[in-house]
Design a protein around this motif. Sequence first.
Motif, short mmCIF file in Angstrom:
data_model
loop_
_atom_site.label_atom_id
_atom_site.label_comp_id
_atom_site.label_asym_id
_atom_site.label_seq_id
_atom_site.Cartn_x
_atom_site.Cartn_y
_atom_site.Cartn_z
N GLY A 153 6.39 1.04 -49.90
CA GLY A 153 6.60 0.88 -51.33
C GLY A 153 7.99 1.29 -51.76
O GLY A 153 8.93 1.34 -50.97
N THR A 154 8.12 1.59 -53.04
CA THR A 154 9.42 1.91 -53.62
C THR A 154 9.45 3.37 -54.06
O THR A 154 8.42 4.05 -54.10
CB THR A 154 9.71 1.01 -54.82
OG1 THR A 154 8.66 1.20 -55.81
CG2 THR A 154 9.75 -0.44 -54.41
N GLY A 155 10.62 3.84 -54.40
CA GLY A 155 10.80 5.22 -54.84
C GLY A 155 12.03 5.81 -54.20
O GLY A 155 12.72 5.16 -53.40
N PHE A 156 12.31 7.06 -54.52
CA PHE A 156 13.43 7.74 -53.89
C PHE A 156 13.17 7.86 -52.38
O PHE A 156 12.03 7.87 -51.93
CB PHE A 156 13.62 9.13 -54.50
CG PHE A 156 14.13 9.10 -55.91
CD1 PHE A 156 15.42 8.69 -56.18
CD2 PHE A 156 13.30 9.47 -56.96
CE1 PHE A 156 15.90 8.65 -57.48
CE2 PHE A 156 13.76 9.43 -58.27
CZ PHE A 156 15.07 9.01 -58.53
N ALA A 157 14.25 7.96 -51.62
CA ALA A 157 14.12 7.98 -50.16
C ALA A 157 13.20 9.10 -49.70
O ALA A 157 12.40 8.92 -48.77
CB ALA A 157 15.50 8.12 -49.52
N TRP A 158 13.29 10.26 -50.33
CA TRP A 158 12.44 11.37 -49.90
C TRP A 158 10.97 11.11 -50.21
O TRP A 158 10.08 11.52 -49.46
CB TRP A 158 12.90 12.68 -50.53
CG TRP A 158 12.87 12.74 -52.04
CD1 TRP A 158 13.86 12.38 -52.89
CD2 TRP A 158 11.78 13.18 -52.84
NE1 TRP A 158 13.46 12.56 -54.19
CE2 TRP A 158 12.19 13.08 -54.20
CE3 TRP A 158 10.50 13.68 -52.57
CZ2 TRP A 158 11.37 13.42 -55.26
CZ3 TRP A 158 9.67 14.04 -53.64
CH2 TRP A 158 10.11 13.91 -54.96
N VAL A 159 10.70 10.38 -51.30
CA VAL A 159 9.33 10.01 -51.63
C VAL A 159 8.77 9.07 -50.56
O VAL A 159 7.62 9.22 -50.11
CB VAL A 159 9.27 9.36 -53.02
CG1 VAL A 159 7.87 8.79 -53.29
CG2 VAL A 159 9.66 10.36 -54.10
N ILE A 160 9.58 8.11 -50.14
CA ILE A 160 9.14 7.14 -49.13
C ILE A 160 8.83 7.83 -47.81
O ILE A 160 7.82 7.54 -47.16
CB ILE A 160 10.22 6.05 -48.96
CG1 ILE A 160 10.35 5.23 -50.25
CG2 ILE A 160 9.89 5.15 -47.78
CD1 ILE A 160 11.50 4.25 -50.24
N VAL A 161 9.67 8.78 -47.41
CA VAL A 161 9.43 9.50 -46.15
C VAL A 161 8.14 10.31 -46.24
O VAL A 161 7.29 10.27 -45.33
CB VAL A 161 10.62 10.42 -45.82
CG1 VAL A 161 10.27 11.33 -44.64
CG2 VAL A 161 11.86 9.60 -45.49
N LEU A 162 7.96 11.03 -47.32
CA LEU A 162 6.73 11.84 -47.47
C LEU A 162 5.50 10.95 -47.53
O LEU A 162 4.45 11.29 -46.97
CB LEU A 162 6.84 12.70 -48.73
CG LEU A 162 7.89 13.83 -48.69
CD1 LEU A 162 7.91 14.57 -50.01
CD2 LEU A 162 7.61 14.80 -47.54
N ARG A 163 5.62 9.82 -48.17
CA ARG A 163 4.49 8.88 -48.25
C ARG A 163 4.16 8.35 -46.85
O ARG A 163 2.97 8.24 -46.48
CB ARG A 163 4.83 7.75 -49.21
CG ARG A 163 3.66 6.81 -49.51
CD ARG A 163 4.14 5.69 -50.43
NE ARG A 163 4.54 6.21 -51.73
CZ ARG A 163 5.57 5.74 -52.44
NH1 ARG A 163 6.30 4.73 -51.96
NH2 ARG A 163 5.86 6.24 -53.62
N ALA A 164 5.18 8.01 -46.09
CA ALA A 164 4.96 7.47 -44.75
C ALA A 164 4.30 8.48 -43.84
O ALA A 164 3.56 8.12 -42.91
CB ALA A 164 6.30 7.02 -44.15
N HIS A 165 4.53 9.78 -44.07
CA HIS A 165 3.95 10.81 -43.24
C HIS A 165 2.68 11.42 -43.82
O HIS A 165 2.20 12.45 -43.35
CB HIS A 165 5.00 11.90 -42.99
CG HIS A 165 6.07 11.48 -42.01
ND1 HIS A 165 6.05 11.83 -40.68
CD2 HIS A 165 7.16 10.69 -42.17
CE1 HIS A 165 7.10 11.30 -40.07
NE2 HIS A 165 7.79 10.60 -40.96
N GLY A 166 2.16 10.77 -44.87
CA GLY A 166 0.89 11.20 -45.43
C GLY A 166 0.95 12.43 -46.29
O GLY A 166 -0.10 13.04 -46.58
N TRP A 167 2.13 12.80 -46.76
CA TRP A 167 2.26 14.00 -47.59
C TRP A 167 2.13 13.65 -49.07
O TRP A 167 2.00 14.54 -49.91
CB TRP A 167 3.62 14.67 -47.35
CG TRP A 167 3.70 15.34 -46.01
CD1 TRP A 167 3.11 14.95 -44.84
CD2 TRP A 167 4.43 16.53 -45.70
NE1 TRP A 167 3.43 15.81 -43.83
CE2 TRP A 167 4.25 16.80 -44.31
CE3 TRP A 167 5.24 17.40 -46.44
CZ2 TRP A 167 4.83 17.89 -43.69
CZ3 TRP A 167 5.83 18.48 -45.80
CH2 TRP A 167 5.62 18.72 -44.44
N LEU A 168 2.20 12.36 -49.41
CA LEU A 168 2.03 11.93 -50.80
C LEU A 168 1.02 10.79 -50.86
O LEU A 168 0.91 9.99 -49.92
CB LEU A 168 3.38 11.44 -51.38
CG LEU A 168 4.43 12.51 -51.69
CD1 LEU A 168 5.70 11.86 -52.21
CD2 LEU A 168 3.91 13.53 -52.70
#
Length: 449
Positions: A434-449
């Motif tokens: 998806g979209t968002g700030f780079a740190w949001v994308i990383v956390l989302r990819a690792h299941g933290w968000l």
Amino acid sequence: MRRWPVAAALIAVTLFLVVATQMRQGGWNDASRLAMVEAIAEHGHLWVDGTQMSRYTGDVARIDGKFYSDKPPALAFAAVPVYAAEKALGITFRGNLSRAYYWTTLLTIGVSTVAGLAVLAWFLPRIAPDPRWQAATILAVGLGTLNTAYSVTFSNHPPSATALLVAFLLLWHWRRFGGGLASITGSALAIGFAALTDHGAAFYMPAFLLYVARPDARPRGAANDTARSHGGADGASSEPRRGVAVLVFAVVSGAAVVAYAAYAIALSGSPLPLPLQPRLFDYPGSYFADRGHLAGSALPHASLGDFARYVAFCLFGYRGLFTLTPLALFIVWGVGRVAVSPTHPHRVEARLALVPTIVLVAYYLVTSSDPGGNAYGVRWFCLFIPMLYVFLADTYALLRRRFTRTLFWVAYALSIPLALVGAMDPWLDPTRWGTGFAWVIVLRAHGWL
């Protein structure tokens, strides 16, 4: 005051690198370099056809029917002895990719990063006597910048930035604190390695040479007092001393440029770096057949409006420099203030760092339309960040109000977790997340968000 905070900062960065160094290739960039390492250490030639790591990269140029890494070669050459030792122990990319990647990266990128920070720790007492500021600077560089994210991968950005930092500090040491020709030689070797690792470092060579050649504008007594107060020799360079220094710096750093040109000629018949020769990428399936994807080889922006949007994206977009490293906004402002000051004792060195950086950033922004592919942040900014962070304490001293000093520490505190998030997955392809700030994308990819 004892310097235990400095030692603690160096240990903290070292532990981070040991724990966080990746165990897999992240993208085309690191795989291309490692394919070259593998080809040299296992097969004794430069072309990467048939290597394990070449399967994971499109960063290759085709020359006479064979494929070569299109990257500057110095980092790969530096890693060959490391990988050769691993190979002797039975650790190879084909046999055990995760172990081979980890140890090659840690013993090349990690060790060079800590070595560069150790040089910074050695130099900083000369301009920031308080060990707490020295430690804060080391932690900011080691744990709170884009370089942090790439220091855990086999990326050229941390070692080239480290080499440029060392070159800068050794010149400063020679000029202001009585360093001898060893400092000049070390600086020239360092910037030569930086240029053979990241083409952008070549932009700093003329400025560094002018800094060596430029007569000291300060009163001789003031220069002498500064040098003697730090245990050095006469701070004002005599004409013979400066002439020899200019010759040494020019010859040693120039030898690196000549060597790189000879390398390019041997492969392609042209002295230009491989990425600046579009014909080498004109083959079926090449991503770089579109010249707009080759940074530095085209003018891809359709209009001034398009260019302005790209600049805003690179600086303040979802993976922009100041978005992911808010402290850098203060640092750039501070270095600029020091550079334009008519009286600041570090004004000449600030100009030395800032002017080539402005030229380099302008060049990249004008000639590129893709800020580093799938990457956490705009990678080419990594080159100059450690050098600018040398002025961390100077920047804080320019902040007079409590509110702005509070904002400084807030930015400092935010920059560290933002960098550490990037180190979790610096080459992440954001398409699936998806979209968002780079740190949001990383956390989302690792299941933290």
